[in-house]
Design an enzyme around this catalytic site. Sequence first.
Site, PDB file in Angstrom:
ATOM      1  N   LYS A 268       0.832  -1.212   0.000  1.00 29.30           N
ATOM      2  CA  LYS A 268       0.000   0.000   0.000  1.00 29.30           C
ATOM      3  C   LYS A 268       0.864   1.258   0.000  1.00 29.30           C
ATOM      4  O   LYS A 268       0.672   2.160  -0.811  1.00 29.30           O
ATOM      5  CB  LYS A 268      -0.920   0.002   1.222  1.00 29.30           C
ATOM      6  CG  LYS A 268      -1.500   1.348   1.590  1.00 29.30           C
ATOM      7  CD  LYS A 268      -2.257   1.259   2.901  1.00 29.30           C
ATOM      8  CE  LYS A 268      -2.639   2.578   3.501  1.00 29.30           C
ATOM      9  NZ  LYS A 268      -1.518   3.376   3.999  1.00 29.30           N
ATOM     10  N   ASN A 269       1.816   1.314   0.926  1.00 30.61           N
ATOM     11  CA  ASN A 269       2.567   2.567   1.068  1.00 30.61           C
ATOM     12  C   ASN A 269       3.562   2.794  -0.063  1.00 30.61           C
ATOM     13  O   ASN A 269       4.061   3.905  -0.224  1.00 30.61           O
ATOM     14  CB  ASN A 269       3.282   2.612   2.428  1.00 30.61           C
ATOM     15  CG  ASN A 269       2.305   2.885   3.559  1.00 30.61           C
ATOM     16  OD1 ASN A 269       1.109   3.097   3.319  1.00 30.61           O
ATOM     17  ND2 ASN A 269       2.782   2.880   4.789  1.00 30.61           N
TER      18      ASN A 269
ATOM     19  N   CYS B   6      -6.158   8.328   8.110  1.00 35.40           N
ATOM     20  CA  CYS B   6      -6.537   7.846   9.437  1.00 35.40           C
ATOM     21  C   CYS B   6      -6.397   8.955  10.464  1.00 35.40           C
ATOM     22  O   CYS B   6      -5.543   9.822  10.332  1.00 35.40           O
ATOM     23  CB  CYS B   6      -5.610   6.720   9.855  1.00 35.40           C
ATOM     24  SG  CYS B   6      -5.932   5.172   9.047  1.00 35.40           S
TER      25      CYS B   6
ATOM     26  N   ARG C  68      -1.809  15.498  11.484  1.00 31.43           N
ATOM     27  CA  ARG C  68      -0.919  15.128  10.392  1.00 31.43           C
ATOM     28  C   ARG C  68      -0.709  16.340   9.503  1.00 31.43           C
ATOM     29  O   ARG C  68      -1.258  16.437   8.409  1.00 31.43           O
ATOM     30  CB  ARG C  68      -1.471  13.934   9.628  1.00 31.43           C
ATOM     31  CG  ARG C  68      -1.559  12.709  10.507  1.00 31.43           C
ATOM     32  CD  ARG C  68      -2.072  11.504   9.779  1.00 31.43           C
ATOM     33  NE  ARG C  68      -1.034  10.805   9.044  1.00 31.43           N
ATOM     34  CZ  ARG C  68      -1.230   9.648   8.423  1.00 31.43           C
ATOM     35  NH1 ARG C  68      -2.398   9.089   8.432  1.00 31.43           N
ATOM     36  NH2 ARG C  68      -0.238   9.065   7.781  1.00 31.43           N
TER      37      ARG C  68
ATOM     38  N   ILE D 214       1.155  19.211   7.045  1.00 32.66           N
ATOM     39  CA  ILE D 214       1.994  19.057   5.848  1.00 32.66           C
ATOM     40  C   ILE D 214       2.975  20.225   5.734  1.00 32.66           C
ATOM     41  O   ILE D 214       3.389  20.594   4.645  1.00 32.66           O
ATOM     42  CB  ILE D 214       1.146  18.902   4.554  1.00 32.66           C
ATOM     43  CG1 ILE D 214       0.123  20.039   4.415  1.00 32.66           C
ATOM     44  CG2 ILE D 214       0.460  17.558   4.513  1.00 32.66           C
ATOM     45  CD1 ILE D 214      -0.515  20.073   3.028  1.00 32.66           C
ATOM     46  N   ASP D 215       3.331  20.791   6.905  1.00 31.24           N
ATOM     47  CA  ASP D 215       4.224  21.956   6.880  1.00 31.24           C
ATOM     48  C   ASP D 215       5.593  21.645   6.273  1.00 31.24           C
ATOM     49  O   ASP D 215       6.171  22.481   5.572  1.00 31.24           O
ATOM     50  CB  ASP D 215       4.369  22.549   8.299  1.00 31.24           C
ATOM     51  CG  ASP D 215       4.722  21.508   9.348  1.00 31.24           C
ATOM     52  OD1 ASP D 215       4.285  20.357   9.201  1.00 31.24           O
ATOM     53  OD2 ASP D 215       5.451  21.834  10.293  1.00 31.24           O
TER      54      ASP D 215
ATOM     55  N   ASP E  75       3.303   1.740  12.355  1.00 31.91           N
ATOM     56  CA  ASP E  75       2.188   0.963  11.805  1.00 31.91           C
ATOM     57  C   ASP E  75       2.083  -0.435  12.429  1.00 31.91           C
ATOM     58  O   ASP E  75       1.051  -1.090  12.304  1.00 31.91           O
ATOM     59  CB  ASP E  75       2.327   0.824  10.283  1.00 31.91           C
ATOM     60  CG  ASP E  75       1.953   2.107   9.564  1.00 31.91           C
ATOM     61  OD1 ASP E  75       1.361   3.007  10.192  1.00 31.91           O
ATOM     62  OD2 ASP E  75       2.253   2.217   8.360  1.00 31.91           O
TER      63      ASP E  75
ATOM     64  N   VAL F  60       5.953   8.249  16.961  1.00 27.72           N
ATOM     65  CA  VAL F  60       5.662   8.914  15.678  1.00 27.72           C
ATOM     66  C   VAL F  60       4.290   9.598  15.657  1.00 27.72           C
ATOM     67  O   VAL F  60       4.196  10.792  15.372  1.00 27.72           O
ATOM     68  CB  VAL F  60       5.796   7.920  14.494  1.00 27.72           C
ATOM     69  CG1 VAL F  60       5.549   8.630  13.166  1.00 27.72           C
ATOM     70  CG2 VAL F  60       7.167   7.250  14.485  1.00 27.72           C
TER      71      VAL F  60
ATOM     72  N   ARG G 196      -8.989   0.009   3.802  1.00 27.75           N
ATOM     73  CA  ARG G 196      -8.086   1.017   3.222  1.00 27.75           C
ATOM     74  C   ARG G 196      -6.733   0.399   2.875  1.00 27.75           C
ATOM     75  O   ARG G 196      -6.095   0.808   1.906  1.00 27.75           O
ATOM     76  CB  ARG G 196      -7.847   2.163   4.222  1.00 27.75           C
ATOM     77  CG  ARG G 196      -8.987   3.156   4.319  1.00 27.75           C
ATOM     78  CD  ARG G 196      -8.534   4.395   5.069  1.00 27.75           C
ATOM     79  NE  ARG G 196      -7.199   4.746   4.613  1.00 27.75           N
ATOM     80  CZ  ARG G 196      -6.232   5.242   5.368  1.00 27.75           C
ATOM     81  NH1 ARG G 196      -6.448   5.477   6.630  1.00 27.75           N
ATOM     82  NH2 ARG G 196      -5.053   5.512   4.866  1.00 27.75           N
TER      83      ARG G 196
END
Length: 433
Positions: free
Chosen positions: A31-32, A125, A130, A132-133, A314, A336, A406
């Site tokens: 997936k990733n 998720c 989360r 995005i800076d 994960d 994380v 997902r």
Amino acid sequence: MNENILYGERMSIEVCGGNRVEGSLKIQGSKNAVLPIMAAAILCDGITVIENCPDISDVHAMAEVIRGAGGEAEYRNHCLTINPAGIQNTAIEEEKAHEIRASVLLSGSMLARFGKITIDYPGGCSIGSRPIDYHLKSFRQMGVQITEKETYICCEVQGHLRGANIRLSFPSVGATENIILAAVLAEGTTEIENAAREPEIVELCSFLTAMGAVIEGAGTEWIRIRGVSKLHAVKWLLGSDRIALLTYAMMVAGCGGKAFFETERSFSKIEYKILSRLGCRIDREESGIRVIQDKRPEPVYYLRTEPYPGFPTDGQSLLMAVLCKSGGVSMIEEGVFENRFRMIRQLRKMGANIDYVSNRASITGVTRLHGAIVEADDLRSGAGLLIAAGMADGVTCVTNEHFIHRGYEDIVGQMRALGLDAEYKGKQKEEGI
Ligand code: UD1
């Protein structure tokens, strides 16, 4: 199965626990890795073919975002073809962009290809804030003008993107991928210091290199990208999903028994160490990995999740589920994402003994977990709850199955292939997905 469990509107998975694992399965495509590769496919004119593509909702959502921009993306029988020729719309307002965080990766490739993008703040998720800076700061360094509105962001570059020396304050996977996607067609050279080192970054860079990109240092904390003027389409065989592999291995660790996983991947050093600590025997064979567990899981005295090569965030929920029935006290620190511990409330409903303060959880193993109705809060907590369900006495109903879908292809089918008693319930069964 317990007919008295009431199901809500949403789909769920019912597991009758207590079976030992006995079986084999082929590990799905990653997936990733596939999501940034899908974003990379729009960097050229031709038709990209991705084989071994997992049949998961994140892939379908990302394909819909590409189609919403005017491209073609067609999924058939684990093969995804992407033709970006028709892309004209650089304003990605698709509802799907909210649903899938990886849609933000389209910004790097759109900027490289078309010089602009308007994108909604990404979803995904709810495992923590989360932001995005890092992505935006890096784009600015590459010459992008950015206007942030309440719900969306406009990015535009006059002329070409320019290579830059970028230092990430944290080795963010998404930011590293986005910078690489933007840099491959930029003017000049881009260097990323403190880059993420995850295997998915390596696979993305191998894919881009096959397309004609010039990249050095993938898999290290220092990546150097020399921009080229054009890339060409390729056919790509996607590698297997290391988190799916870890998930099914944790099912063996928790439920006991043995399984064979067909995969070209191996466990990372720390994953191997933790699975061994839990009591598993791991044998590498020519076409895959065999995992055997013949005792109650042992505790893990302390583990902190870290960026690769550390133990993956994960995998944290998966490990926590197994530790619920270990013969001692374990400590996990989440390094994380801050909201990964929401699963604890659900595990407690099954009889787990877990305390936590901030990002540290102490898990005291119990001899018995019992079935309950529990709710997946995110993709990996859903998988963790399924592991706990397999380990529990009686029937567990895990609701919010859409989170699990997902990232996991037919997880019920896979659990059954491993000899576990799992079934889809509710709407999903009617729709025959
Ligand atoms: C990716 C993975 C996800 C995995 C995560 C960490 C995909 C599609 N998803 O997510 O499965 O759990 O890596 O291995 O590959 N951060 C910021 N600002 C930013 C970007 C990130 O503060 O601009 C923070 C995040 O809040 C988080 C940490 O950095 O605390 C790691 O995030 P990141 O590595 O970017 O994760 P994702 O790429 O979103």
